[in-house]
Design an enzyme around this catalytic site. Structure first.
Site, short mmCIF file in Angstrom:
data_model
loop_
_atom_site.label_atom_id
_atom_site.label_comp_id
_atom_site.label_asym_id
_atom_site.label_seq_id
_atom_site.Cartn_x
_atom_site.Cartn_y
_atom_site.Cartn_z
N HIS A 165 -6.19 -7.85 -10.13
CA HIS A 165 -4.70 -7.71 -9.82
C HIS A 165 -4.04 -8.63 -9.32
CE1 HIS A 165 -1.33 -5.70 -7.19
NE2 HIS A 165 -1.60 -5.01 -7.56
N GLU A 203 -1.86 -9.39 -7.02
CA GLU A 203 -1.76 -9.80 -5.97
C GLU A 203 -3.30 -11.17 -5.72
OE1 GLU A 203 -1.97 -6.76 -3.71
OE2 GLU A 203 0.07 -6.58 -4.08
N GLY A 245 5.71 -3.37 -5.49
CA GLY A 245 5.48 -2.96 -4.31
C GLY A 245 7.42 -3.69 -4.17
N GLU A 273 0.35 -3.88 -15.15
CA GLU A 273 1.05 -3.50 -13.00
C GLU A 273 1.84 -4.59 -13.85
OE1 GLU A 273 -0.90 -1.69 -9.92
OE2 GLU A 273 -1.86 -3.39 -9.86
N SER A 308 5.44 0.43 -7.56
CA SER A 308 5.73 1.76 -7.16
C SER A 308 6.22 2.93 -7.75
CB SER A 308 7.26 1.11 -7.68
OG SER A 308 7.88 -0.04 -6.61
N GLY A 317 -0.18 1.94 -5.42
CA GLY A 317 0.23 1.16 -4.01
C GLY A 317 0.96 1.41 -2.77
N GLY A 318 2.11 1.97 -2.51
CA GLY A 318 2.22 2.14 -1.30
C GLY A 318 2.49 3.80 -0.99
N ASN A 333 -4.60 2.35 -4.51
CA ASN A 333 -4.71 0.98 -3.82
C ASN A 333 -4.52 0.57 -2.53
OD1 ASN A 333 -5.34 -1.39 -3.59
ND2 ASN A 333 -3.75 -2.23 -4.94
N TRP A 334 -5.19 0.99 -1.81
CA TRP A 334 -4.48 0.43 -0.31
C TRP A 334 -4.30 -0.58 0.14
CZ3 TRP A 334 -8.46 4.12 3.48
CH2 TRP A 334 -7.94 5.28 2.72
N LYS A 335 -4.63 -1.62 -0.71
CA LYS A 335 -4.47 -2.96 -0.37
C LYS A 335 -5.37 -3.83 0.73
CE LYS A 335 -1.08 -3.03 -3.19
NZ LYS A 335 0.64 -3.75 -4.12
P1 PGA Z 1 2.66 0.00 -5.35
O1 PGA Z 1 1.63 -1.44 -5.82
O2 PGA Z 1 3.22 1.11 -5.59
O3 PGA Z 1 3.14 -0.28 -4.06
O4 PGA Z 1 4.35 -1.01 -6.39
C1 PGA Z 1 0.65 -0.89 -6.97
C2 PGA Z 1 -0.41 -2.11 -7.38
O5 PGA Z 1 0.18 -2.96 -6.53
O6 PGA Z 1 -1.47 -1.48 -7.50
#
Ligand code: PGA
Length: 255
Positions: A98, A100, A176, A170, A216, A237-238, A12-14
């Protein structure tokens, strides 16, 4: 892990990578991500990058996913993207729900439900996200909270095969933040999610639906999560923004 489920690693590049950066990362992933190790690999760039990324990964085993969709077919919905638009760039997956989007953009379970139905009808697999806040976990209500999200988000959703749906657990406090859930934390909730899927879809379909862990996840900790019975992959994500890290995670998932 029961061997019948193909492990899935989704990036997930966000809101990262403009078009030139997306092309560069996609090229690096095509070069570095192991192919043919039995792991399904999906990358989910921002909407603006979908077309160029699709082009870059066309001859690879890496699949394309989107980060959001709107459920209407077309019309006066400024700023939104339809399922058929996603199909036109060969997106096979789409993240929905998600935390977010739920937190910052006030999306509700009812919204996620409409998105899930529209995607499945269009032949795109939703990666349906769920997860609790730290407060909910500390109150000991995380399992009840997450299974309620699954029930509400999937109400009336029908699937004919298990590959039409993916769930991503998640925990919000692990996204994050560098704080990860333990593998046992992940299994507790992923196991409860699968039990809920059995209630909704029946044993046969539910036993084939992939349930991912996210929050994470990185090369150093992915093996621990994947060793759990009900964790079938990761939503990353990251670490998905670095080709070497993402490739290392796919490699570990294939071991
Ligand atoms: P993260 O994000 O790996 O940076 O914690 C995961 C996500 O929100 O899909």
């Amino acid at each position: 892990m029961p061997s019948s489920r193909t492990r899935l690693i989704a990036g997930n590049w966000k809101m990262n990578n403009d078009v030139p950066a997306a092309k560069e990362l996609a090229e690096a992933l095509v070069e570095k991500v192991p192919a043919g190790n039995g792991v399904e690999v999906v990358i989910c760039p921002p909407t603006i990058d979908l077309a160029c990324t699709s082009h870059k990964i066309a001859d690879s085993a890496i699949k394309l996913g989107a980060q959001n969709v709107y459920w209407e077919e077309k019309g006066a919905y400024t700023g939104e993207t339809s399922c058929s638009m996603l199909k036109s760039v060969n997106a096979e997956y789409c993240i929905i729900g998600h935390s977010e989007r739920r937190d910052y953009f006030k999306e509700t379970d009812a919204d996620e439900n409409k998105k899930a139905k529209a995607l499945i009808a269009a032949g795109i697999t939703p990666i349906f996200c769920c997860g609790e806040s730290l407060e909910t976990r500390e109150a000991g209500e995380h399992v009840a909270f997450v299974t309620a999200q699954i029930r509400a988000g999937l109400e009336g959703v029908a699937i004919e095969s298990a590959d039409q749906l993916v769930i991503a657990y998640e925990p919000i406090w692990a996204i994050g933040t560098g704080k990860t859930a333990t593998a046992a934390d992940a299994q507790e909730v992923c196991g409860a999610i699968r039990a809920t899927l059995v209630e909704i879809f029946g044993e046969e379909l539910a036993s084939g639906i992939r349930v991912l862990y996210g929050g994470s996840a990185k090369p150093e900790n992915i093996a621990g999560f994947l060793a759990e019975e009900d964790v079938d992959g990761a939503l990353v994500g990251g670490a998905s923004l670095k080709a070497d890290d993402f490739a290392a995670m796919v490699e570990k998932a294939g071991e």
